[in-house]
Design a protein around this motif. Structure first.
Motif, PDB file in Angstrom:
ATOM      1  N   ILE A  20       0.826  -1.206   0.000  1.00 46.36           N
ATOM      2  CA  ILE A  20       0.000   0.000   0.000  1.00 46.36           C
ATOM      3  C   ILE A  20       0.865   1.263   0.000  1.00 46.36           C
ATOM      4  N   ALA A  21       1.991   1.225   0.688  1.00 43.85           N
ATOM      5  CA  ALA A  21       2.819   2.415   0.909  1.00 43.85           C
ATOM      6  C   ALA A  21       3.226   3.175  -0.360  1.00 43.85           C
ATOM      7  N   PRO A  22       3.616   2.522  -1.443  1.00 44.60           N
ATOM      8  CA  PRO A  22       4.075   3.300  -2.613  1.00 44.60           C
ATOM      9  C   PRO A  22       3.031   4.255  -3.187  1.00 44.60           C
ATOM     10  N   PHE A  23       1.769   3.939  -3.010  1.00 42.11           N
ATOM     11  CA  PHE A  23       0.719   4.779  -3.569  1.00 42.11           C
ATOM     12  C   PHE A  23       0.530   6.084  -2.795  1.00 42.11           C
ATOM     13  N   ILE A  24       1.026   6.103  -1.561  1.00 44.33           N
ATOM     14  CA  ILE A  24       0.903   7.313  -0.733  1.00 44.33           C
ATOM     15  C   ILE A  24       2.258   7.708  -0.139  1.00 44.33           C
ATOM     16  N   ILE A  25       3.346   7.297  -0.809  1.00 44.67           N
ATOM     17  CA  ILE A  25       4.686   7.491  -0.251  1.00 44.67           C
ATOM     18  C   ILE A  25       5.063   8.966  -0.109  1.00 44.67           C
ATOM     19  N   ASP A  26       4.407   9.858  -0.859  1.00 44.46           N
ATOM     20  CA  ASP A  26       4.714  11.290  -0.750  1.00 44.46           C
ATOM     21  C   ASP A  26       4.121  11.928   0.501  1.00 44.46           C
ATOM     22  N   THR A  27       3.306  11.187   1.228  1.00 46.42           N
ATOM     23  CA  THR A  27       2.729  11.692   2.470  1.00 46.42           C
ATOM     24  C   THR A  27       3.488  11.100   3.655  1.00 46.42           C
ATOM     25  N   PRO A  28       3.430  11.741   4.807  1.00 42.10           N
ATOM     26  CA  PRO A  28       4.059  11.151   6.002  1.00 42.10           C
ATOM     27  C   PRO A  28       3.485   9.757   6.321  1.00 42.10           C
ATOM     28  N   LEU A  29       2.187   9.573   6.113  1.00 41.47           N
ATOM     29  CA  LEU A  29       1.591   8.265   6.380  1.00 41.47           C
ATOM     30  C   LEU A  29       2.196   7.176   5.502  1.00 41.47           C
ATOM     31  N   GLY A  30       2.486   7.500   4.256  1.00 40.47           N
ATOM     32  CA  GLY A  30       3.098   6.523   3.357  1.00 40.47           C
ATOM     33  C   GLY A  30       4.464   6.075   3.840  1.00 40.47           C
ATOM     34  N   LYS A  31       5.246   7.022   4.316  1.00 41.34           N
ATOM     35  CA  LYS A  31       6.580   6.697   4.832  1.00 41.34           C
ATOM     36  C   LYS A  31       6.482   5.880   6.124  1.00 41.34           C
ATOM     37  N   ILE A  32       5.543   6.252   6.980  1.00 38.30           N
ATOM     38  CA  ILE A  32       5.352   5.505   8.229  1.00 38.30           C
ATOM     39  C   ILE A  32       4.879   4.087   7.924  1.00 38.30           C
ATOM     40  N   LEU A  33       3.993   3.942   6.967  1.00 35.28           N
ATOM     41  CA  LEU A  33       3.501   2.623   6.574  1.00 35.28           C
ATOM     42  C   LEU A  33       4.640   1.770   6.021  1.00 35.28           C
ATOM     43  N   ALA A  34       5.516   2.374   5.219  1.00 36.39           N
ATOM     44  CA  ALA A  34       6.664   1.651   4.684  1.00 36.39           C
ATOM     45  C   ALA A  34       7.602   1.202   5.808  1.00 36.39           C
ATOM     46  N   MET A  35       7.863   2.099   6.763  1.00 34.90           N
ATOM     47  CA  MET A  35       8.727   1.733   7.891  1.00 34.90           C
ATOM     48  C   MET A  35       8.106   0.616   8.725  1.00 34.90           C
ATOM     49  N   PHE A  36       6.805   0.710   8.939  1.00 35.68           N
ATOM     50  CA  PHE A  36       6.105  -0.320   9.709  1.00 35.68           C
ATOM     51  C   PHE A  36       6.168  -1.662   8.985  1.00 35.68           C
ATOM     52  N   GLY A  37       5.941  -1.641   7.689  1.00 38.30           N
ATOM     53  CA  GLY A  37       6.013  -2.876   6.911  1.00 38.30           C
ATOM     54  C   GLY A  37       7.398  -3.494   6.939  1.00 38.30           C
ATOM     55  N   LEU A  38       8.425  -2.663   6.771  1.00 41.03           N
ATOM     56  CA  LEU A  38       9.795  -3.174   6.830  1.00 41.03           C
ATOM     57  C   LEU A  38      10.115  -3.754   8.200  1.00 41.03           C
ATOM     58  N   SER A  39       9.661  -3.079   9.247  1.00 38.13           N
ATOM     59  CA  SER A  39       9.948  -3.583  10.593  1.00 38.13           C
ATOM     60  C   SER A  39       9.226  -4.913  10.845  1.00 38.13           C
ATOM     61  N   LEU A  40       8.023  -5.063  10.325  1.00 35.85           N
ATOM     62  CA  LEU A  40       7.317  -6.338  10.502  1.00 35.85           C
ATOM     63  C   LEU A  40       8.004  -7.458   9.728  1.00 35.85           C
ATOM     64  N   LEU A  41       8.505  -7.154   8.543  1.00 33.57           N
ATOM     65  CA  LEU A  41       9.181  -8.187   7.752  1.00 33.57           C
ATOM     66  C   LEU A  41      10.526  -8.592   8.351  1.00 33.57           C
ATOM     67  N   MET A  42      11.058  -7.743   9.225  1.00 31.17           N
ATOM     68  CA  MET A  42      12.332  -8.084   9.864  1.00 31.17           C
ATOM     69  C   MET A  42      12.209  -9.309  10.775  1.00 31.17           C
ATOM     70  N   PHE A  43      11.029  -9.542  11.333  1.00 32.64           N
ATOM     71  CA  PHE A  43      10.842 -10.732  12.174  1.00 32.64           C
ATOM     72  C   PHE A  43      11.030 -12.007  11.354  1.00 32.64           C
ATOM     73  N   GLN A  44      10.458 -12.034  10.169  1.00 28.15           N
ATOM     74  CA  GLN A  44      10.596 -13.203   9.306  1.00 28.15           C
ATOM     75  C   GLN A  44      12.052 -13.357   8.843  1.00 28.15           C
ATOM     76  N   ALA A  45      12.686 -12.246   8.489  1.00 27.76           N
ATOM     77  CA  ALA A  45      14.075 -12.296   8.039  1.00 27.76           C
ATOM     78  C   ALA A  45      14.991 -12.776   9.160  1.00 27.76           C
ATOM     79  N   ALA A  46      14.724 -12.364  10.382  1.00 26.75           N
ATOM     80  CA  ALA A  46      15.535 -12.808  11.517  1.00 26.75           C
ATOM     81  C   ALA A  46      15.334 -14.299  11.773  1.00 26.75           C
ATOM     82  N   GLU A  47      14.099 -14.749  11.685  1.00 26.08           N
ATOM     83  CA  GLU A  47      13.817 -16.173  11.906  1.00 26.08           C
ATOM     84  C   GLU A  47      14.528 -17.052  10.874  1.00 26.08           C
TER      85      GLU A  47
END
Length: 70
Positions: A20-47
């Motif tokens: 979802i983030a790329p469609f609203i990446i120019d807004t602060p919410l888009g950047k926050i959504l991207a950071m949140f998504g990356l942080s959630l995917l870090m759990f799988q990458a760590a496992e």
């Protein structure tokens, strides 16, 4: 809920955020959504011990923080 199932749900939620983030990446919410998504995917990458993805996600989060001027 087992840990494997929980990890699977977290990974899919992170994927959804990053989809979802790329469609609203120019807004602060888009950047926050991207950071949140990356942080959630870090759990799988760590496992799975994908250290290159952990580094890439960490750098991505810092990049979005920089773009937010935080």
């Amino acid at each position: 809920m087992s840990f494997a199932r929980f990890l699977n749900v977290v990974a899919w939620l992170g994927t959804l955020c990053l989809a979802i983030a790329p469609f609203i990446i120019d807004t602060p919410l888009g950047k926050i959504l991207a950071m949140f998504g990356l942080s959630l995917l870090m759990f799988q990458a760590a496992e799975k011990k994908c250290y290159n993805l952990l580094l890439l996600n960490t750098l991505g989060i810092f990049g979005y923080l920089y773009a937010l001027n935080i």
